[in-house]
Design a protein around this motif. Sequence first.
Motif, PDB file in Angstrom:
ATOM      1  N   TYR B  41      28.935 104.498  16.290  1.00  0.00           N
ATOM      2  CA  TYR B  41      29.774 105.144  15.514  1.00  0.00           C
ATOM      3  C   TYR B  41      29.295 106.611  15.509  1.00  0.00           C
ATOM      4  N   ALA B  42      28.135 107.055  15.714  1.00  0.00           N
ATOM      5  CA  ALA B  42      27.288 108.523  15.404  1.00  0.00           C
ATOM      6  C   ALA B  42      27.030 108.769  16.926  1.00  0.00           C
ATOM      7  N   MET B  43      27.376 107.788  18.280  1.00  0.00           N
ATOM      8  CA  MET B  43      27.425 108.927  19.259  1.00  0.00           C
ATOM      9  C   MET B  43      28.063 108.277  19.874  1.00  0.00           C
ATOM     10  N   LYS B  44      28.597 109.847  20.928  1.00  0.00           N
ATOM     11  CA  LYS B  44      29.843 110.451  21.620  1.00  0.00           C
ATOM     12  C   LYS B  44      29.806 109.839  23.013  1.00  0.00           C
ATOM     13  N   MET B  45      28.281 109.538  23.340  1.00  0.00           N
ATOM     14  CA  MET B  45      28.769 108.483  24.693  1.00  0.00           C
ATOM     15  C   MET B  45      27.435 107.660  23.870  1.00  0.00           C
ATOM     16  N   LYS B  46      29.034 105.694  24.171  1.00  0.00           N
ATOM     17  CA  LYS B  46      27.877 104.932  23.100  1.00  0.00           C
ATOM     18  C   LYS B  46      27.027 104.483  24.454  1.00  0.00           C
ATOM     19  N   PRO B  47      26.478 103.066  24.393  1.00  0.00           N
ATOM     20  CA  PRO B  47      25.920 102.675  24.569  1.00  0.00           C
ATOM     21  C   PRO B  47      26.399 101.803  26.289  1.00  0.00           C
ATOM     22  N   HIS B  48      27.040 100.828  26.953  1.00  0.00           N
ATOM     23  CA  HIS B  48      28.056 101.095  27.771  1.00  0.00           C
ATOM     24  C   HIS B  48      29.042 102.238  28.456  1.00  0.00           C
ATOM     25  N   GLU B  49      28.602 103.262  28.146  1.00  0.00           N
ATOM     26  CA  GLU B  49      28.974 104.189  28.685  1.00  0.00           C
ATOM     27  C   GLU B  49      28.026 105.197  29.105  1.00  0.00           C
ATOM     28  N   LEU B  50      26.405 104.511  28.189  1.00  0.00           N
ATOM     29  CA  LEU B  50      25.388 105.202  28.827  1.00  0.00           C
ATOM     30  C   LEU B  50      25.312 104.581  30.066  1.00  0.00           C
ATOM     31  N   MET B  51      25.382 102.894  30.151  1.00  0.00           N
ATOM     32  CA  MET B  51      24.866 102.634  30.964  1.00  0.00           C
ATOM     33  C   MET B  51      25.463 102.581  32.116  1.00  0.00           C
ATOM     34  N   ARG B  52      26.921 102.936  32.520  1.00  0.00           N
ATOM     35  CA  ARG B  52      28.071 103.509  33.409  1.00  0.00           C
ATOM     36  C   ARG B  52      27.832 104.851  34.192  1.00  0.00           C
ATOM     37  N   ALA B  53      26.997 105.566  32.870  1.00  0.00           N
ATOM     38  CA  ALA B  53      27.015 107.331  33.383  1.00  0.00           C
ATOM     39  C   ALA B  53      25.177 106.966  33.976  1.00  0.00           C
ATOM     40  N   LEU B  54      24.526 106.631  33.909  1.00  0.00           N
ATOM     41  CA  LEU B  54      23.291 105.879  34.583  1.00  0.00           C
ATOM     42  C   LEU B  54      23.649 105.127  35.087  1.00  0.00           C
ATOM     43  N   GLN B  55      24.126 104.876  36.009  1.00  0.00           N
ATOM     44  CA  GLN B  55      24.706 103.793  37.637  1.00  0.00           C
ATOM     45  C   GLN B  55      25.869 104.738  38.361  1.00  0.00           C
ATOM     46  N   LEU B  56      25.765 105.900  37.907  1.00  0.00           N
ATOM     47  CA  LEU B  56      26.714 107.184  37.712  1.00  0.00           C
ATOM     48  C   LEU B  56      25.594 107.988  38.132  1.00  0.00           C
ATOM     49  N   GLY B  57      24.451 108.541  37.747  1.00  0.00           N
ATOM     50  CA  GLY B  57      23.788 109.258  37.860  1.00  0.00           C
ATOM     51  C   GLY B  57      24.525 110.528  37.065  1.00  0.00           C
ATOM     52  N   LEU B  58      25.027 110.626  36.383  1.00  0.00           N
ATOM     53  CA  LEU B  58      25.911 111.568  35.667  1.00  0.00           C
ATOM     54  C   LEU B  58      24.233 112.493  34.644  1.00  0.00           C
ATOM     55  N   GLU B  59      22.961 113.066  34.677  1.00  0.00           N
ATOM     56  CA  GLU B  59      21.953 113.265  34.396  1.00  0.00           C
ATOM     57  C   GLU B  59      23.110 114.604  33.226  1.00  0.00           C
ATOM     58  N   ASP B  60      23.630 115.657  33.131  1.00  0.00           N
ATOM     59  CA  ASP B  60      23.874 115.950  32.359  1.00  0.00           C
ATOM     60  C   ASP B  60      24.569 115.626  31.411  1.00  0.00           C
ATOM     61  N   PRO B  61      25.638 114.479  31.558  1.00  0.00           N
ATOM     62  CA  PRO B  61      25.812 114.313  30.483  1.00  0.00           C
ATOM     63  C   PRO B  61      25.207 113.319  29.502  1.00  0.00           C
ATOM     64  N   VAL B  62      24.399 112.742  30.121  1.00  0.00           N
ATOM     65  CA  VAL B  62      23.807 111.630  29.946  1.00  0.00           C
ATOM     66  C   VAL B  62      22.591 112.611  28.576  1.00  0.00           C
ATOM     67  N   LEU B  63      22.380 113.423  29.167  1.00  0.00           N
ATOM     68  CA  LEU B  63      21.130 114.226  28.187  1.00  0.00           C
ATOM     69  C   LEU B  63      22.167 115.465  26.381  1.00  0.00           C
ATOM     70  N   TRP B  64      23.254 116.050  27.372  1.00  0.00           N
ATOM     71  CA  TRP B  64      23.844 116.412  26.203  1.00  0.00           C
ATOM     72  C   TRP B  64      24.824 115.204  25.000  1.00  0.00           C
ATOM     73  N   SER B  65      24.442 113.853  25.055  1.00  0.00           N
ATOM     74  CA  SER B  65      25.610 112.929  24.883  1.00  0.00           C
ATOM     75  C   SER B  65      24.375 112.657  23.324  1.00  0.00           C
ATOM     76  N   GLY B  66      22.913 112.726  23.338  1.00  0.00           N
ATOM     77  CA  GLY B  66      22.407 113.199  22.830  1.00  0.00           C
ATOM     78  C   GLY B  66      21.788 111.561  22.892  1.00  0.00           C
ATOM     79  N   THR B  67      22.327 110.776  22.900  1.00  0.00           N
ATOM     80  CA  THR B  67      22.556 109.052  22.882  1.00  0.00           C
ATOM     81  C   THR B  67      21.099 108.348  22.897  1.00  0.00           C
ATOM     82  N   MET B  68      20.376 109.185  23.370  1.00  0.00           N
ATOM     83  CA  MET B  68      19.443 108.135  24.213  1.00  0.00           C
ATOM     84  C   MET B  68      18.155 108.921  22.594  1.00  0.00           C
TER      85      MET B  68
END
Lengths: 290, 186
Positions: B41-68
């Motif tokens: 609930y506190a993540m801008k990028m949810k775990p399944h979205e993180l997985m998709r972003a990693l598959q697509l190589g979206l490095e910046d959105p992954v970092l900027w989301s703070g999800t990790m």
Amino acid sequence: MRYAYFPGCSLSSSASDYDLSLKAVCRALDIELVEVRDWVCCGASSAHATSHLLSVAMPVLSLSHAEEDGFDRLIAPCLACQLRLKAANKEMQEDPEVRERIHRAFDYQYRATVRVYHPLEVMMEEGMMEVIRSRVRKKLSGLKVACYYGCVLTRPPKIAQFDICEDPQSMDSIIRALGGEPLDWSYKTECCGVSMTLTRSDIVLKLSNDILREAKEVGAHAIAVCCPLCQANLDARQIQIEDRYRVQYGIPIIYFTQLMGLAFGAFSKELGLEKLITSPRGALEICGLM
Amino acid sequence: MEVKLTEDRGRLAERLQGITGENVMLCYQCKKCTLGCPSAYAMKMKPHELMRALQLGLEDPVLWSGTMWICLSCETCNTRCPQDINILKLIDGLRTYYLNRDYYNPVRELPMMHRLFLKLVRRFGRIYELGLVFILNLKMVDPLKDTDMAMPMFLRGKLKFFPHRSEGAKELRKVMSRLEAMEEER
């Protein structure tokens, strides 16, 4: 039975009551605890977020001391510690590359022969339940207890290999053996958020509030816990939670070892009961223990 | 969001597989990870979205989301993933990889906490709770944070004023330096 004892950082300060009561219960059950020589912090969540090798090395340091001193069983009462220790053992047994590099970093070559137990696992060993029943002097009659197991006692099942992953029963069966009434509820293994307790308290307050609310709704007089971190969150933060969510809980968060000790007839001082922040008096009066 | 698929898009996933041994490409977006995640609930990028972003190589959105950093390491997603992907191991891989990078990080206090935690442990061999809280609060410019929680604990002798020292600290420092030397070698 003789065990190496890895108290972990919490039990030597913020959870001294868990330490006291665990030792009292072990004495009553003829379990000998010998503190691991010069143990160090397990690294908990900071080491595995920093370096994979470090997250293995920190537990290995303490485990190797136990192994060198001739122990093959070790008790770690904190959930975070026991998971890190078990995970390190697994890596050392199964990953030759990690093993090689860890061996290069240490003078003593750890062979991963020390099996790690959480106290609940020890209580579930064969024949222990009969011993526990035989030690009960004062029953916890009428005490409704929500057993809260926390996040990583049964997860991940590949490492934990203990109890039913999504609906554990070990603590419930102990409470039943003590004459109390364990409640069926759905937040047994929900996370209390402790890894962010110092940084993002807002998340911790929400998650801990969910747990307290659910326990209240099922009619719990007390929540029994088996981890110093869960206890600190649910107990010491309870005032903040009540303030923020405008509710009144007043639910005591009691270590399962304290409940065992009480039922075995130990004095509350021996169990560190006066260290609990939310007073357990009301709950214990229900079963005539105070 | 439109993503152009080029060859180097797969590099992030490859690099992560190199660090963690986990293959993000196995994810088929069933969302079980997100549905069980206590801090989603506190993540801008949810775990399944993180997985998709990693598959697509979206490095910046992954970092900027703070999800990790918002992940609590509670192991629920790993336990429930039908593809048996160790999502926490992937997240730990991201954390170790980006721990000291100066990318924009919306929750900078988390890596700061980890660094401070290990610094104290390196010194004393065990964690010095009061010291950790005090320094961290100062760094977060919130010196009085949680004093209402700490006072009752202090009065009950649950917070020690001075740090515990372990005799094992010296050995730990030696091991830590050897590991650092090994990691630099790589």
